[in-house]
Motif scaffolding. Structure first.
Motif, PDB file in Angstrom:
ATOM      1  N   HIS A  19       0.802  -1.220   0.000  1.00 37.82           N
ATOM      2  CA  HIS A  19       0.000   0.000   0.000  1.00 37.82           C
ATOM      3  C   HIS A  19       0.840   1.277   0.000  1.00 37.82           C
ATOM      4  CE1 HIS A  19      -2.776  -3.097   1.553  1.00 37.82           C
ATOM      5  NE2 HIS A  19      -3.665  -2.420   0.848  1.00 37.82           N
ATOM      6  N   LYS A  20       2.152   1.138  -0.025  1.00 39.84           N
ATOM      7  CA  LYS A  20       3.047   2.301   0.078  1.00 39.84           C
ATOM      8  C   LYS A  20       2.633   3.154   1.275  1.00 39.84           C
ATOM      9  CE  LYS A  20       4.989   1.855  -4.189  1.00 39.84           C
ATOM     10  NZ  LYS A  20       5.507   0.504  -4.198  1.00 39.84           N
ATOM     11  N   ALA A  21       2.347   2.483   2.371  1.00 40.86           N
ATOM     12  CA  ALA A  21       1.776   3.112   3.556  1.00 40.86           C
ATOM     13  C   ALA A  21       2.843   3.784   4.417  1.00 40.86           C
ATOM     14  CB  ALA A  21       1.052   2.066   4.394  1.00 40.86           C
ATOM     15  N   THR A  22       2.396   4.742   5.188  1.00 41.24           N
ATOM     16  CA  THR A  22       3.251   5.387   6.173  1.00 41.24           C
ATOM     17  C   THR A  22       3.214   4.562   7.456  1.00 41.24           C
ATOM     18  OG1 THR A  22       1.445   6.733   7.047  1.00 41.24           O
ATOM     19  CG2 THR A  22       2.730   7.681   5.240  1.00 41.24           C
ATOM     20  N   VAL A  23       4.108   4.881   8.371  1.00 42.68           N
ATOM     21  CA  VAL A  23       4.126   4.198   9.666  1.00 42.68           C
ATOM     22  C   VAL A  23       2.803   4.442  10.387  1.00 42.68           C
ATOM     23  CG1 VAL A  23       5.212   4.205  11.947  1.00 42.68           C
ATOM     24  CG2 VAL A  23       6.631   4.248   9.900  1.00 42.68           C
ATOM     25  N   ARG A  24       2.309   5.649  10.307  1.00 43.81           N
ATOM     26  CA  ARG A  24       1.050   6.003  10.974  1.00 43.81           C
ATOM     27  C   ARG A  24      -0.120   5.198  10.409  1.00 43.81           C
ATOM     28  NH1 ARG A  24      -0.555  11.113  13.621  1.00 43.81           N
ATOM     29  NH2 ARG A  24       1.611  11.655  13.315  1.00 43.81           N
ATOM     30  N   GLU A  25      -0.183   5.069   9.088  1.00 42.81           N
ATOM     31  CA  GLU A  25      -1.266   4.298   8.465  1.00 42.81           C
ATOM     32  C   GLU A  25      -1.190   2.827   8.862  1.00 42.81           C
ATOM     33  OE1 GLU A  25      -1.625   7.011   4.396  1.00 42.81           O
ATOM     34  OE2 GLU A  25      -0.391   5.191   4.393  1.00 42.81           O
ATOM     35  N   ALA A  26       0.011   2.268   8.839  1.00 44.64           N
ATOM     36  CA  ALA A  26       0.183   0.859   9.210  1.00 44.64           C
ATOM     37  C   ALA A  26      -0.198   0.635  10.671  1.00 44.64           C
ATOM     38  CB  ALA A  26       1.620   0.420   8.954  1.00 44.64           C
ATOM     39  N   HIS A  38       7.480   1.160  13.937  1.00 42.93           N
ATOM     40  CA  HIS A  38       8.831   1.620  13.611  1.00 42.93           C
ATOM     41  C   HIS A  38       9.883   0.633  14.112  1.00 42.93           C
ATOM     42  CE1 HIS A  38      12.447   4.177  13.711  1.00 42.93           C
ATOM     43  NE2 HIS A  38      11.918   4.674  12.606  1.00 42.93           N
ATOM     44  N   LYS A  39       9.735   0.180  15.339  1.00 44.86           N
ATOM     45  CA  LYS A  39      10.688  -0.782  15.892  1.00 44.86           C
ATOM     46  C   LYS A  39      10.656  -2.095  15.110  1.00 44.86           C
ATOM     47  CE  LYS A  39      12.266  -2.945  20.105  1.00 44.86           C
ATOM     48  NZ  LYS A  39      13.228  -2.209  20.897  1.00 44.86           N
ATOM     49  N   ASP A  40       9.464  -2.550  14.759  1.00 48.71           N
ATOM     50  CA  ASP A  40       9.340  -3.788  13.988  1.00 48.71           C
ATOM     51  C   ASP A  40      10.076  -3.695  12.659  1.00 48.71           C
ATOM     52  OD1 ASP A  40       7.831  -5.030  15.937  1.00 48.71           O
ATOM     53  OD2 ASP A  40       5.925  -4.898  14.869  1.00 48.71           O
ATOM     54  N   VAL A  41       9.843  -2.620  11.919  1.00 44.32           N
ATOM     55  CA  VAL A  41      10.392  -2.552  10.562  1.00 44.32           C
ATOM     56  C   VAL A  41      11.832  -2.049  10.495  1.00 44.32           C
ATOM     57  CG1 VAL A  41       8.140  -2.367   9.468  1.00 44.32           C
ATOM     58  CG2 VAL A  41       9.394  -0.299  10.013  1.00 44.32           C
ATOM     59  N   THR A  42      12.316  -1.392  11.528  1.00 46.05           N
ATOM     60  CA  THR A  42      13.702  -0.907  11.473  1.00 46.05           C
ATOM     61  C   THR A  42      14.679  -1.761  12.274  1.00 46.05           C
ATOM     62  OG1 THR A  42      13.344   0.646  13.301  1.00 46.05           O
ATOM     63  CG2 THR A  42      13.042   1.493  11.049  1.00 46.05           C
ATOM     64  N   GLU A  43      14.226  -2.368  13.355  1.00 49.42           N
ATOM     65  CA  GLU A  43      15.136  -3.148  14.195  1.00 49.42           C
ATOM     66  C   GLU A  43      14.943  -4.661  14.057  1.00 49.42           C
ATOM     67  OE1 GLU A  43      15.065  -1.838  18.261  1.00 49.42           O
ATOM     68  OE2 GLU A  43      15.094   0.277  17.677  1.00 49.42           O
ATOM     69  N   ARG A  44      13.705  -5.093  13.991  1.00 46.82           N
ATOM     70  CA  ARG A  44      13.445  -6.542  13.956  1.00 46.82           C
ATOM     71  C   ARG A  44      13.493  -7.122  12.550  1.00 46.82           C
ATOM     72  NH1 ARG A  44       8.836  -5.264  18.099  1.00 46.82           N
ATOM     73  NH2 ARG A  44       9.967  -5.606  20.034  1.00 46.82           N
ATOM     74  N   TYR A  53      13.294  -5.953   4.265  1.00 44.87           N
ATOM     75  CA  TYR A  53      13.711  -4.744   4.986  1.00 44.87           C
ATOM     76  C   TYR A  53      14.152  -3.657   4.011  1.00 44.87           C
ATOM     77  CZ  TYR A  53      16.877  -1.618   7.473  1.00 44.87           C
ATOM     78  OH  TYR A  53      17.530  -0.513   7.952  1.00 44.87           O
ATOM     79  N   LYS A  54      14.926  -4.035   2.986  1.00 42.07           N
ATOM     80  CA  LYS A  54      15.407  -3.041   2.023  1.00 42.07           C
ATOM     81  C   LYS A  54      14.245  -2.393   1.272  1.00 42.07           C
ATOM     82  CE  LYS A  54      18.549  -5.662  -0.021  1.00 42.07           C
ATOM     83  NZ  LYS A  54      19.665  -6.099  -0.873  1.00 42.07           N
ATOM     84  N   GLU A  55      13.222  -3.158   0.942  1.00 46.88           N
ATOM     85  CA  GLU A  55      12.047  -2.608   0.257  1.00 46.88           C
ATOM     86  C   GLU A  55      11.279  -1.649   1.167  1.00 46.88           C
ATOM     87  OE1 GLU A  55       9.514  -5.326  -2.008  1.00 46.88           O
ATOM     88  OE2 GLU A  55      11.087  -6.844  -1.738  1.00 46.88           O
ATOM     89  N   SER A  61      11.736   5.844   3.516  1.00 56.18           N
ATOM     90  CA  SER A  61      12.597   6.985   3.184  1.00 56.18           C
ATOM     91  C   SER A  61      11.860   7.961   2.277  1.00 56.18           C
ATOM     92  CB  SER A  61      13.874   6.511   2.497  1.00 56.18           C
ATOM     93  OG  SER A  61      14.655   5.761   3.376  1.00 56.18           O
ATOM     94  N   LYS A  62      11.135   7.434   1.311  1.00 55.21           N
ATOM     95  CA  LYS A  62      10.343   8.283   0.411  1.00 55.21           C
ATOM     96  C   LYS A  62       9.262   9.010   1.207  1.00 55.21           C
ATOM     97  CE  LYS A  62       7.653   8.104  -3.822  1.00 55.21           C
ATOM     98  NZ  LYS A  62       6.232   8.035  -3.692  1.00 55.21           N
ATOM     99  N   ASN A  63       8.574   8.282   2.094  1.00 57.27           N
ATOM    100  CA  ASN A  63       7.537   8.903   2.918  1.00 57.27           C
ATOM    101  C   ASN A  63       8.113  10.018   3.783  1.00 57.27           C
ATOM    102  OD1 ASN A  63       5.549   7.232   1.932  1.00 57.27           O
ATOM    103  ND2 ASN A  63       5.638   5.804   3.641  1.00 57.27           N
TER     104      ASN A  63
END
Length: 86
Positions: A19-26, A38-44, A53-55, A61-63
């Motif tokens: 969905h090209k979603a933001t952290v807030r939307e997710a 944020h912790k899930d997608v950046t640290e875990r 993770y790279k995707e 980064s775009k958001n």
């Protein structure tokens, strides 16, 4: 790491990509805090699936680069509503 945390991390990551979603939307969709997402997608996520993770990192980064534009649009809409200038 507990299985449910790993599963949630993967589900959130896939949602962000699809969905090209933001952290807030997710966070809103999954019923968790922005900090948790944020912790899930950046640290875990790098430990679970580095390719995913790279995707996600690319989308986030775009958001981040575009957030000032979204904020400006939101402010514009707010004041248009206040001034009844639809």
């Amino acid at each position: 790491m507990k299985d449910y945390i790993e599963e949630r991390t993967l589900e959130i990551s896939k949602y962000i990509i699809e969905h090209k979603a933001t952290v807030r939307e997710a966070a809103k969709v999954f019923g968790v805090s922005k900090s948790t997402v944020h912790k899930d997608v950046t640290e875990r996520l790098p430990d679970i699936n580095f390719e995913l993770y790279k995707e996600v990192r690319e989308i986030l980064s775009k958001n981040k680069a575009e957030r000032h534009i979204r904020g400006g649009k939101a402010t514009k809409i707010k004041y248009q509503k206040l001034n009844n200038k639809f």
